[in-house]
Motif scaffolding. Structure first.
Motif, PDB file in Angstrom:
ATOM      1  N   ARG A  43      23.337  25.311 -26.535  1.00 44.60           N
ATOM      2  CA  ARG A  43      23.067  24.026 -25.887  1.00 44.60           C
ATOM      3  C   ARG A  43      21.576  23.726 -25.892  1.00 44.60           C
ATOM      4  NH1 ARG A  43      24.816  22.226 -19.702  1.00 44.60           N
ATOM      5  NH2 ARG A  43      23.855  20.137 -19.781  1.00 44.60           N
ATOM      6  N   ARG A  44      20.768  24.726 -25.600  1.00 46.66           N
ATOM      7  CA  ARG A  44      19.320  24.531 -25.609  1.00 46.66           C
ATOM      8  C   ARG A  44      18.862  24.141 -27.008  1.00 46.66           C
ATOM      9  NH1 ARG A  44      14.555  22.619 -24.296  1.00 46.66           N
ATOM     10  NH2 ARG A  44      12.907  23.688 -25.450  1.00 46.66           N
ATOM     11  N   GLY A  56      14.986  19.172 -28.352  1.00 47.42           N
ATOM     12  CA  GLY A  56      14.046  18.202 -28.902  1.00 47.42           C
ATOM     13  C   GLY A  56      13.375  18.614 -30.195  1.00 47.42           C
ATOM     14  N   ARG A  66      23.312  20.905 -35.213  1.00 44.66           N
ATOM     15  CA  ARG A  66      24.484  20.046 -35.072  1.00 44.66           C
ATOM     16  C   ARG A  66      25.805  20.791 -35.254  1.00 44.66           C
ATOM     17  NH1 ARG A  66      22.449  14.596 -38.363  1.00 44.66           N
ATOM     18  NH2 ARG A  66      20.596  14.219 -37.069  1.00 44.66           N
ATOM     19  N   ALA A  89      20.502  22.494 -29.219  1.00 45.52           N
ATOM     20  CA  ALA A  89      20.907  21.118 -29.494  1.00 45.52           C
ATOM     21  C   ALA A  89      20.107  20.101 -28.690  1.00 45.52           C
ATOM     22  CB  ALA A  89      22.395  20.955 -29.205  1.00 45.52           C
ATOM     23  N   GLU A  90      19.706  20.471 -27.476  1.00 40.97           N
ATOM     24  CA  GLU A  90      19.077  19.498 -26.582  1.00 40.97           C
ATOM     25  C   GLU A  90      17.573  19.705 -26.405  1.00 40.97           C
ATOM     26  OE1 GLU A  90      21.201  19.821 -22.928  1.00 40.97           O
ATOM     27  OE2 GLU A  90      23.110  19.107 -23.767  1.00 40.97           O
TER      28      GLU A  90
END
Length: 260
Positions: free
Chosen positions: A211-212, A217, A158, A214-215
């Motif tokens: 970004r990876r 999973g 985060r 954070a996204e």
């Protein structure tokens, strides 16, 4: 470990039985009863320390597939001399965690797609079993440790500018805290052997970009895993751990960086 005993020189005679005098020679005990010299023990200890440190780098994903390592680089990185570095590298080659190229260079193996899929299936089975056992056996202290690693990972996910290396370490620490909570030491050794080979490939996932991270999973899978462990839900823990491994594996396959 003891050095082999030495034979008496040709023509010499054994002292008679019952002789209470000092041993023949300089009064020292036979070679077979003497400990290894301190220098030899120090080399063994240092070699093991370097092996453990280099092994930890591989398991944590701090070395990437295809990355070349010179003995000098290993020695400098770990603050040691060439001899323990050489011993550590030789042991890791035997473990199939490193490989020697035809020109004698050493590198982290580039894993094939087929081998990666095989290891992923084995990991889901073995590590999923460990997660299920942890749900049954985890103590309050173990659960607190797992939650701490989860919090570190979540904070990095985060963060506006996450520390990818710290995130990788937290991910590793979280997984192994879960496996240790199962209370099965033999299982830890098996899982460490898997991570020795798969750890570098994880570079292709979490270190690909903030970004990876954070996204991807992983945060959600970890949260589900922690919740299942707290409630003693063995099958829920198994499913969350398996989903975490499968999600990461699916992304890694899209990178195109696995060998055919």
């Amino acid at each position: 470990m003891h050095a082999p005993g030495r034979k008496p020189p040709a023509g010499s005679r054994e002292p008679p039985a019952g002789n209470s005098g000092p041993p023949a020679g300089n009064g020292e005990p036979p070679a077979g009863d003497r400990p290894e010299p301190a220098g030899a023990l120090a080399r063994i200890t240092l070699g093991t320390q370097v092996y453990d440190a280099l092994r930890d780098l591989l398991i944590a994903g701090e070395l990437a597939p295809g990355e070349r390592l010179s003995l000098r680089t290993v020695a400098e990185r770990l603050g040691t001399s060439m001899m323990p570095a050489r011993e550590a590298v030789s042991r890791l080659v035997a473990d199939e965690a490193l490989e020697v190229l035809p020109n004698r260079a050493v590198r982290v193996p580039v894993i094939t797609l087929g081998k990666f899929r095989e290891l992923t299936r084995v990991r889901i089975a073995v590590e999923g079993f460990a997660a299920a056992e942890a749900a049954r056996a985890a103590t309050p202290g173990a659960l607190a440790t797992i939650a701490e690693h989860d919090a570190v990972f979540r904070n990095e996910v985060r963060a506006p500018e996450p520390d990818l290396e710290r995130a990788m370490r937290a991910n590793r620490d979280l997984h192994f805290a879960v496996y240790e909570a199962a209370g099965l030491p033999s299982l830890i050794a098996i899982i460490e052997g898997l991570w020795l080979r798969i750890g570098p490939v994880l570079n292709l996932d979490m270190r690909s970009s903030p970004r990876r991270l954070a996204e991807g999973g992983a945060e959600a899978h970890h949260a589900a895993l922690v919740a299942a462990l707290r409630s003693g839900d063995a099958e829920g823990a198994r499913a969350a751990l398996g989903a975490d491994i499968a999600g990461s594996a699916a992304f890694i396959e899209t990178t195109g960086r696995l060998a055919p």
